[in-house]
Design an enzyme around this catalytic site. Structure first.
Site, PDB file in Angstrom:
ATOM      1  N   ARG A  22       0.847  -1.188   0.000  1.00 32.57           N
ATOM      2  CA  ARG A  22       0.000   0.000   0.000  1.00 32.57           C
ATOM      3  C   ARG A  22       0.886   1.243   0.000  1.00 32.57           C
ATOM      4  NH1 ARG A  22      -2.751   3.040   4.791  1.00 32.57           N
ATOM      5  NH2 ARG A  22      -3.888   4.574   3.576  1.00 32.57           N
ATOM      6  N   HIS A  26      -2.967  11.062   0.829  1.00 37.25           N
ATOM      7  CA  HIS A  26      -2.378  10.895   2.168  1.00 37.25           C
ATOM      8  C   HIS A  26      -1.797  12.255   2.567  1.00 37.25           C
ATOM      9  CE1 HIS A  26      -0.863   7.515   4.986  1.00 37.25           C
ATOM     10  NE2 HIS A  26      -0.547   8.648   5.576  1.00 37.25           N
ATOM     11  N   GLU A  48      -3.473   0.049   8.152  1.00 36.56           N
ATOM     12  CA  GLU A  48      -2.272   0.449   8.906  1.00 36.56           C
ATOM     13  C   GLU A  48      -2.376  -0.076  10.329  1.00 36.56           C
ATOM     14  OE1 GLU A  48      -1.238   4.646   9.066  1.00 36.56           O
ATOM     15  OE2 GLU A  48      -1.628   4.846   6.915  1.00 36.56           O
TER      16      GLU A  48
HETATM   17  C1  FCB Z   1      -0.993   7.288  10.790  1.00 35.59           C
HETATM   18  C2  FCB Z   1      -0.675   7.885   9.436  1.00 35.59           C
HETATM   19  C3  FCB Z   1       0.682   7.466   8.900  1.00 35.59           C
HETATM   20  C4  FCB Z   1       1.710   7.436   9.994  1.00 35.59           C
HETATM   21  C5  FCB Z   1       1.223   6.595  11.140  1.00 35.59           C
HETATM   22  C6  FCB Z   1       2.240   6.426  12.250  1.00 35.59           C
HETATM   23  O1  FCB Z   1      -1.864   8.128  11.479  1.00 35.59           O
HETATM   24  O2  FCB Z   1      -1.640   7.511   8.489  1.00 35.59           O
HETATM   25  O3  FCB Z   1       1.029   8.338   7.858  1.00 35.59           O
HETATM   26  O4  FCB Z   1       1.991   8.726  10.403  1.00 35.59           O
HETATM   27  O5  FCB Z   1       0.066   7.153  11.668  1.00 35.59           O
END
Ligand code: FCB
Length: 446
Positions: free
Chosen positions: A80, A124, A351
């Site tokens: 990703r 992003h 994530e």
């Molecule tokens: C999330 C973000 C990513 C990174 C992680 C640690 O909130 O999406 O870009 O900063 O945290």
């Protein structure tokens, strides 16, 4: 610690790592890229720890092949990454920069050549700086849908999964209410207006993508369970407000439920004017929901605690990473809720990861055993909810490598691969070896 096996997750489960453009690419003035709001923000004195910027970051723009080789070595079947809007349309709207698209096309093709599924995030947080009004302007939502279509026309036959937005809460509230992220404003009304335009832009981009691609489309908000500090009525209601502010505000409109009523009455005159036609746009059907999960929040009522009248309790007695409490069951809680309460058809953890003050040891390695435990324990939670019938189809570790961690600069290391920012040398940490072992070992011991 019970051993995890890849096969337990089923043959089609996507195991990946995640990154984002501004955090890794560097090369901010190359390849026809236009400036983004993060270039402006990082170059404003006092905004970022250590005065760091993403000008060079991991120099990924020049090291794509090396980084894709790392993905191959890890054994992931999905990657990703995000596309920098100002590389593709340098002024946000209008002329397309083919060189920017060429860069992402090479990345996609080289990822595919290793049997890895490219999964794209369109936004992003690196908004083209030239879009006047930024997310306070409704026109930015239209511009986003045009940009989505441009990317889909070039890459739509090869990308396996599309996310419109990453963590809209961060863009809206850290960017426009709290001032920690670009563009650094501090105004609740602006944050709500930004949130509305982000949601609209998502709803406009979904059909624009749909016209060009067959792969699943969704978005990747962050979710944080809100637990009351005590079982008093006041604390329970306070936690519910945090839940509305953070989790329900984006989720419910996307799923066709409009904005949560309890929050609307709290925001009152801060709310922008919204129409029912806009809610129909926002509710364009999605195929998959990305879940970014890092932490939960323990919340107490506090009359002095701003618009929400809440206070967050940091000392919960549980172990912490460099920046947050470790709470793996919160991931299962979020996934169960999204399936059983909201009936989301397909979930992917887009994530999940942890920061630690890693150091390269004398043996040239990084022994990040706490991060290994972190991944292991969160993956266990994923497995248990899958066994309960929750449709979770993938897991992306944040992050492939240490990178520019927004207002924290390069000090906060989230990578499973260590980056020496002086030499750009990449060194897989023990957590990368752990992930690789999980992904490449045969399902059953010989
Ligand atoms: C999330 C973000 C990513 C990174 C992680 C640690 O909130 O999406 O870009 O900063 O945290």
């Amino acid at each position: 610690m019970t051993e995890l096996r890849r096969a337990d997750f089923g043959p089609d489960f996507r195991f990946g790592v995640a990154t984002s453009s501004y955090q890794i690419e560097g090369a901010v003035n190359e390849g026809g890229r236009g400036p983004s709001i993060w270039d402006r923000f990082t170059h404003t004195p006092g905004k970022i720890k250590g005065g760091h910027t993403g000008d060079v970051a991991c120099d990924h723009y020049h090291r794509v092949e090396e980084d894709v080789a790392l993905l191959g070595w890890l054994g992931v079947n999905a990657y990703r990454f995000s596309i920098a809007w100002p590389r593709v349309i340098p002024t946000g709207r209008g002329a397309v920069n083919q060189e920017g698209l060429d860069f992402y096309e090479r990345l996609v093709d080289s990822v595919l050549a290793r049997g890895i599924a490219p999964c794209v995030t369109l936004y992003h947080w690196d908004l083209p700086d030239a879009l006047s009004g930024g997310w306070l302007s409704r026109e930015t939502a239209d511009a986003f849908a045009e940009y989505a279509a441009v990317v889909a026309r070039r890459l739509g036959d090869r990308v396996a999964l599309w996310f419109t937005h990453n963590e809209p809460w961060c863009q809206a509230f850290l960017g426009y209410e709290i001032g920690l992220f670009a563009p650094g404003h501090r105004n609740l009304s602006e944050a709500l207006s930004c949130a509305h335009h982000l949601l609209l832009s998502h709803g406009l981009a979904v059909p624009a993508l749909r016209a060009e691609v067959r792969a699943p489309i969704g978005l990747a908000p962050n979710f944080m369970p809100a637990h009351p500090a005590t079982d008093s009525e006041l604390d329970v209601r306070a936690a519910r407000r945090l839940d509305g502010y953070f989790n329900r505000w984006f989720l419910e409109p996307v799923l066709g439920r409009g904005y949560p009523e309890d929050m609307l009455s709290l925001y009152g005159a801060h709310m922008p004017a919204v129409t029912s036609a806009e809610f129909e746009t926002i509710a364009a059907p999605i195929d998959v929901l990305g879940v970014n999960y890092y932490e939960r929040a323990v919340i107490a009522h506090d009359d002095a605690g701003g618009t929400l009248s809440i206070r967050r309790i940091d000392d919960t007695g549980l172990p912490r990473t460099a920046d947050r409490e470790i709470y793996p069951p919160g991931l299962a809680e979020v996934l169960r809720r999204l399936h059983f309460e909201y009936r989301v058809p397909s979930l992917v953890i887009s994530e999940n990861g942890a920061a630690y003050p890693d150091v390269l040891g004398g043996d040239g390695n990084v022994h990040d055993s706490a991060r290994v435990d972190f991944f292991h324990n969160h993956l266990q939670e994923v497995l248990s909810v899958r066994r309960e019938g929750v449709p979770v189809h993938g897991y992306f570790a944040w992050s492939l490598m240490d990178n520019f961690e927004w207002s924290e600069g390069y000090g906060m290391r989230y990578g499973i691969v260590h980056v020496d920012f002086e030499t750009q040398k990449r060194t897989p940490k023990d957590s990368a070896h752990f992930y690789r072992k999980l992904l490449t070992l045969p399902a059953t011991a010989p």
